[in-house]
Structures are given as structure tokens and as C-alpha cells.
Design an enzyme around this catalytic site. Structure first.
Site, PDB file in Angstrom:
ATOM      1  CG  ASN A   1      -7.611  10.105   8.074  1.00 15.05           C
ATOM      2  OD1 ASN A   1      -6.974   9.096   8.415  1.00 15.05           O
ATOM      3  ND2 ASN A   1      -8.842  10.306   8.480  1.00 15.05           N
TER       4      ASN A   1
ATOM      5  NE  ARG B   1      -4.009   0.183   1.885  1.00 16.53           N
ATOM      6  CZ  ARG B   1      -4.959   0.677   2.701  1.00 16.53           C
ATOM      7  NH1 ARG B   1      -5.043   0.268   3.943  1.00 16.53           N
ATOM      8  NH2 ARG B   1      -5.817   1.583   2.267  1.00 16.53           N
TER       9      ARG B   1
ATOM     10  CG  ASP C   1      -3.717   6.670   6.422  1.00 19.52           C
ATOM     11  OD1 ASP C   1      -4.800   7.198   6.699  1.00 19.52           O
ATOM     12  OD2 ASP C   1      -3.510   5.440   6.495  1.00 19.52           O
TER      13      ASP C   1
HETATM   14  O1  MRU Z   1      -7.747   2.353   4.137  1.00 15.77           O
HETATM   15  P1  MRU Z   1      -7.589   2.263   5.629  1.00 15.77           P
HETATM   16  O2  MRU Z   1      -8.751   1.633   6.297  1.00 15.77           O
HETATM   17  O3  MRU Z   1      -6.260   1.656   6.006  1.00 15.77           O
HETATM   18  O4  MRU Z   1      -7.537   3.783   6.091  1.00 15.77           O
HETATM   19  C1  MRU Z   1      -7.300   4.060   7.445  1.00 15.77           C
HETATM   20  C2  MRU Z   1      -7.386   5.485   7.801  1.00 15.77           C
HETATM   21  O5  MRU Z   1      -7.533   6.348   6.968  1.00 15.77           O
HETATM   22  C3  MRU Z   1      -7.175   5.824   9.251  1.00 15.77           C
HETATM   23  O6  MRU Z   1      -7.934   6.934   9.609  1.00 15.77           O
HETATM   24  C4  MRU Z   1      -5.695   6.136   9.492  1.00 15.77           C
HETATM   25  O7  MRU Z   1      -4.897   5.073   9.045  1.00 15.77           O
HETATM   26  C5  MRU Z   1      -5.391   6.419  10.894  1.00 15.77           C
HETATM   27  S1  MRU Z   1      -5.415   4.948  11.850  1.00 15.77           S
HETATM   28  C6  MRU Z   1      -4.998   5.241  13.420  1.00 15.77           C
END
Ligand code: MRU
Length: 358
Positions: free
Chosen positions: A261, A103, A251
Site C-alpha cells: 500500500n 503504473r 494495491d
Molecule cells: O499512488 P496512489 O494514490 O494510487 O496510491 C493509492 C493507495 O495506496 C491506496 O491506498 C490503494 O490503492 C487502495 S485504494 C482503495
């Protein structure tokens, strides 16, 4: 590892655990099955870990970092303990390169892989067996440190949740997205533990419904008052005076405080600004990427159109119609009231305050 972190309370599950020694395996809650089923997924090789990250069986920036650490341990397991150490060190590089393609947006993935590589290079191991031990210890350290960081984020942010507050959150930045406890949800858990009464609106978070499926699951288990809304309802609630604050995770945070995010976060920040509602980001230091000056440099993951066009096997968009599916967006630092970290609170984040913080 599994019982090494003291739980006071609220979060009663383990997102990820390691079973056994260097030749053991990882076990994680398969988040694609929640809330219908709580099933542990044993992960016994690096390909399965890559797949688990890519398919969002484990997700959320800090949890992805922890999974990557264990992924490296799994990746070198096929080596025999009598293999040459330089063979093992190049295998570590190869495994890290491979996992880094799972990712692109959450910097915690690259941060954890860098840390694993540096440990391998600097440890001075003489044998492959020794390297395996050292790397398992490093992955477990990443895991435990993440749990401690989440706790500290909660403690530092709890003051923003006053009695009677109505908080809005997006996606899942809870225990499921970290080793335990979460980032944005850590703040809510800490306020709850301090005896404050408040309620939470969880955006359902299209297209994969992390808010409806995961955040609601967690908060409900913790007996925190949670109400799910569709993403497009937030503005209506704000205009009625029904939201006191927005709190989300991140993120990747650039050197000037711009924060990526889950897609939809930026719209919430604009709405919060328009309604003079504070907008908080909660994230550990491992989510900062000081190598990039601002949010325009953050790679945004684009996911398969099927997630929108055919969610859970049900076609919701006519065949042949174009679909665009960016998984994240970037909120400019000017819209962020404060970033809550494990070390403290960065009010009105900008290049200077973030520089001072580090
Ligand atoms: O695609 P995801 O579910 O991995 O996305 C996660 C998010 O956007 C969260 O808000 C972010 O990783 C913060 S987690 C503490």
C-alpha cells in the site's frame, strides 16, 4: 452507467464515468486539482488515459482497474467497424500492453487488462463493431462490480468501527480511489450510515498528500469528523492512547497476505503492533495476486524525485541533492489483524486462510 448505481448517501461524486456508446469517452475527476478545484477531465483517447493514470489524475488500485477497462475501449476506437476482426484482436493486445506500462504496483490494472483481453478472445465476435460493443460492456461490468464490491466491503467491515472509535487511515482508499464508496473508507461510510459516532485521523501522506487533499475532502463532504495529521505524528498519537484502530487499503496482496500500500503504511503497521492497536486492510478480491508467494515479489513503483524536491512548484530540497521516492511499501501479513473483503473477513491472514478464502 452514470446513474445505474443507487446511492443511499454519503458519497456524492463520480470518480469516473463513461459517456455514450462504444465511440463515446471517459470522464474523470482530475484528482491532481483536489481539493482546490473539482474539474472533470474528458478522456477521448488511450494516450490521455495512460497519462491520466501515470500522473495520478485517476489513482487508487480499483479506480486504476476501471480506468484501464475504459482505456482499452478508447484504444480500439480508431479502428473502423469494417476492419478485420483479427486486426482488432491484435489491437486489443497492443493497447493492453501499452496500458500495462502506466503504473506497476496496483495489480487491479493488470487484472482488468487480463479480463478485457480474455473477453475479446472468448467472445467470438465476427466484426470489429461487435467487439467494440462487447468490450464497452465488459469495462462497464468491471466498473459496476467494483462499486458493488466496495459496498460489500463496507458492510463486512462496519462492525470494527465501534461507537466513539478513533480510526487512523493513510493515503486515500475512498470513493476517489474506486468506482465509488472506497475500501477502507467504505467501512467508515457504512458505520456512519449505521448511525455510529466516531472520528478519523487522516495521515497527510507525503509526498503527494492523498490523505490531506483527498481523504479529508471526501470525509468532510460526508460530514464525518476528520482531522489531518502529518505522517510522523501517528506514533505520538498512538502512545497517548488516541488511536483505536488503523484501517487502510491495498494495491496488491500476495498469496500469504503480505500487502503493498502507499509508502508509510508499513511504518504504521509496526507502530500499531507496538501499541497493540488492530491494523486492518480493506480490499476487493481483484487486489489479490495469488501468482506471487509473498510481498518480496511485488514491484514497487519509484516516482520522480521532483515530487519530493519540488512539490507544487516549490523547491523544498536543495538542487543537486539526491532524492529517493518509492511510492509503496509492503506490510508483512504478521502485522495485519484482518483483511476485509467483499466476501467476508480474513482474520490473521496467512497462506492457508487466503487459500481457503479463494
Ligand atoms: O499512488 P496512489 O494514490 O494510487 O496510491 C493509492 C493507495 O495506496 C491506496 O491506498 C490503494 O490503492 C487502495 S485504494 C482503495
Amino acid at each position: 452507467m452514470e446513474n445505474s448505481i443507487e446511492h443511499k448517501m454519503t458519497v456524492k461524486f463520480h470518480t469516473i464515468a463513461w459517456q455514450g456508446g462504444p465511440d463515446g469517452y471517459a470522464e474523470l475527476i482530475d484528482q491532481t486539482l483536489l481539493p482546490g478545484e473539482v474539474r472533470m477531465l474528458p478522456v477521448r483517447d488511450v494516450r490521455t488515459m495512460w497519462d491520466a493514470i501515470q500522473r495520478l489524475q485517476i489513482r487508487g488500485a480499483p479506480a486504476i482497474g476501471v480506468a484501464a477497462g475504459y482505456g482499452v475501449v478508447l484504444g480500439i476506437q480508431p479502428l473502423s467497424d469494417i476492419d478485420r476482426i483479427d486486426t482488432a484482436l491484435s489491437k486489443v493486445q497492443e493497447v493492453c500492453n501499452y496500458l500495462s506500462t502506466s503504473r506497476p504496483t496496483a495489480v487491479n490494472l493488470f487484472w482488468a487488462l487480463d479480463r478485457m483481453k480474455k473477453k475479446a478472445e472468448s467472445a467470438g465476435c465476427k466484426t470489429t463493431g461487435e467487439l467494440k460493443e462487447i468490450l464497452l460492456a465488459e469495462a462497464q461490468a468491471i466498473h459496476e462490480e467494483d462499486a458493488a464490491m466496495c459496498r460489500a466491503i463496507g458492510t463486512n467491515g462496519a462492525k470494527f468501527i465501534h461507537d466513539g472509535a478513533r480510526a487512523l487511515t493513510h493515503c486515500n482508499a475512498g470513493g476517489l480511489a474506486t468506482s465509488e464508496y472506497g475500501t477502507a473508507l467504505a467501512v467508515l461510510y457504512a458505520a456512519n450510515e449505521q448511525g455510529r459516532q466516531f472520528s478519523v485521523f487522516a495521515d497527510e501522506t507525503r509526498p503527494l498528500l492523498q490523505g490531506a487533499r483527498l481523504t479529508a475532502w471526501e470525509l468532510h463532504q460526508a460530514q464525518i469528523d476528520v482531522t489531518v495529521i502529518c505522517d510522523n505524528m501517528a506514533g505520538h498519537l498512538m502512545s497517548r492512547g488516541s488511536i483505536d484502530l488503523v484501517i487502510v487499503g491495498a494495491d496488491r496482496i500476495a498469496a500469504n497476505g503480505d500487502a503493498a500500500n502507499k509508502i508509510g503504511t508499513y511504518s504504521l503497521a509496526v507502530l500499531a503492533d507496538a501499541h497493540k492497536i488492530p491494523f486492518y486492510i480493506a480490499a476487493p478480491s481483484s487486489t489479490f495476486d495469488l501468482s506471487i508467494p509473498d510481498g518480496t515479489h511485488i514491484p514497487i513503483e519509484e516516482r520522480k524525485p521532483e515530487e519530493i524536491a519540488c512539490p507544487w512548484g516549490v523547491r523544498t530540497v536543495p538542487e543537486g541533492v539526491n532524492v529517493y521516492n518509492p511510492a509503496f511499501d509492503v506490510t508483512p501479513h504478521t502485522l495485519i489483524s484482518a483483511i476485509i473483503t467483499e466476501k467476508g473477513v480474513i482474520e490473521k491472514p496467512n497462506r492457508k486462510s487466503i487459500w481457503n478464502y479463494f
